[in-house]
Design a protein around this motif. Sequence first.
Motif, PDB file in Angstrom:
ATOM      1  N   ARG A  29      45.803  35.055  34.520  1.00 11.62           N
ATOM      2  CA  ARG A  29      46.184  34.677  35.786  1.00 11.62           C
ATOM      3  C   ARG A  29      45.681  33.517  36.283  1.00 11.62           C
ATOM      4  NH1 ARG A  29      44.718  37.578  39.768  1.00 11.62           N
ATOM      5  NH2 ARG A  29      46.533  37.687  41.091  1.00 11.62           N
ATOM      6  N   LEU A  30      44.478  33.235  35.980  1.00  6.22           N
ATOM      7  CA  LEU A  30      43.903  32.081  36.634  1.00  6.22           C
ATOM      8  C   LEU A  30      44.623  30.913  35.997  1.00  6.22           C
ATOM      9  CD1 LEU A  30      40.002  33.176  36.184  1.00  6.22           C
ATOM     10  CD2 LEU A  30      41.168  33.206  38.354  1.00  6.22           C
ATOM     11  N   ARG A  33      47.874  30.153  37.958  1.00  4.86           N
ATOM     12  CA  ARG A  33      47.867  29.869  39.348  1.00  4.86           C
ATOM     13  C   ARG A  33      49.112  29.292  40.114  1.00  4.86           C
ATOM     14  NH1 ARG A  33      41.797  28.122  40.349  1.00  4.86           N
ATOM     15  NH2 ARG A  33      42.502  27.106  38.287  1.00  4.86           N
ATOM     16  N   LYS A  34      49.630  27.989  39.303  1.00  2.00           N
ATOM     17  CA  LYS A  34      50.646  27.238  39.865  1.00  2.00           C
ATOM     18  C   LYS A  34      51.993  27.804  39.337  1.00  2.00           C
ATOM     19  CE  LYS A  34      47.584  23.250  40.801  1.00  2.00           C
ATOM     20  NZ  LYS A  34      47.296  21.872  40.329  1.00  2.00           N
ATOM     21  N   LYS A  37      54.786  33.588  40.477  1.00  5.68           N
ATOM     22  CA  LYS A  37      54.079  34.826  40.570  1.00  5.68           C
ATOM     23  C   LYS A  37      54.950  35.863  39.608  1.00  5.68           C
ATOM     24  CE  LYS A  37      50.302  33.635  42.809  1.00  5.68           C
ATOM     25  NZ  LYS A  37      49.045  33.520  41.847  1.00  5.68           N
ATOM     26  N   SER A  40      52.903  36.470  36.399  1.00  8.11           N
ATOM     27  CA  SER A  40      51.487  37.358  36.513  1.00  8.11           C
ATOM     28  C   SER A  40      51.889  38.707  36.774  1.00  8.11           C
ATOM     29  CB  SER A  40      50.789  36.789  37.862  1.00  8.11           C
ATOM     30  OG  SER A  40      50.303  35.414  37.657  1.00  8.11           O
TER      31      SER A  40
END
Length: 245
Positions: A29-30, A33-34, A37, A40
Motif C-alpha cells: 500500500r505504501l 500511495r499515488k 485506491k 489497494s
Amino acid sequence: MSTLSGLFTTIVNMSITASYVAVVIILVRLLLRKAPKIFSYALWAVVLFRLICPLSFTSSFSFLGLLNIDLQNNAGVLEYVSNDIGFMQEPTVQSGIGSIDSAVNPSLPQTTPIASVNPMQIWMDVFSLIWLAGIVVLLSYSVISYIKIKRQLLTATLVKDNIYESDLIGTAFVCGFIHPKIYVPVDVGDADLSYILEHERTHIRRRDYLIKPVAFLAFILHWFNPLMWLSFALMSRDMEMSCDE
C-alpha cells in the motif's frame, strides 16, 4: 484435544498466515500511495481469503514458501501450532521466524510426570473458551447495533427511488442486504447531495454493503489478532476513498 480447541487451533494457524499476508499488503500500500485506491482495496481480498480458507498453496516462488514452515498434513494446511500441541511432552510452535520461536517455546508449559492432564491441554481449552466468548460478545454487540440503526430508520422519509432522508443520522450510508437503500441526513445541502449520492451508489454497484459485513464476520473469528483489526480499518479506509475517485 476437544473439538473446540481443535477449531481454535485451526483459526490461530489461519490468523498467523493472514498476518504475514497483511504485513505484505500494508507495505505494498505504501508503494501504491499515488495509485487509485481501488487497487489497494482489491488487495485486501487476499487477506480475507486467508482468514476463511485453511488451505495454503506454497511454492519456492511464493511468499509463504520463503518461510521455514513444514506442512503437517497432506491437506496442505500450514500448522504453526500443531493440533496435537495439547498432548506434546514439549510443546512447540513454528512461526517461521526463529527469534519468535526461540522466545515463545521456552515459555510454554511442559508436561510433568505427576500431572494427570497435560498443562498445555488445559491452557488450550481455556484459550478456546475465551475465544468463543469474544465471538459471542462481538456478534451480540453487532446485532444489537444493527437493530438500533434499523429502528432509527423507521421514521426515514422516501425522497425518490431508493433514497431516504432522516433527521436521526449524522452521515450518509447504505443499509440493507437484499434491497440496499441510501440514507442521508436531512440537512445535506443540494451542492453536496449529488456527490454523496454518487459515493453511496458506487458502494451499491460494487456490493460493498455485502463485502464489508462478510469481512467483519471473518475478522470477528480472529478478534484476538490486533493486526486483523488494523487490516479491517485500512480496508474500510481504502473502500471509502476508492468511492471518491
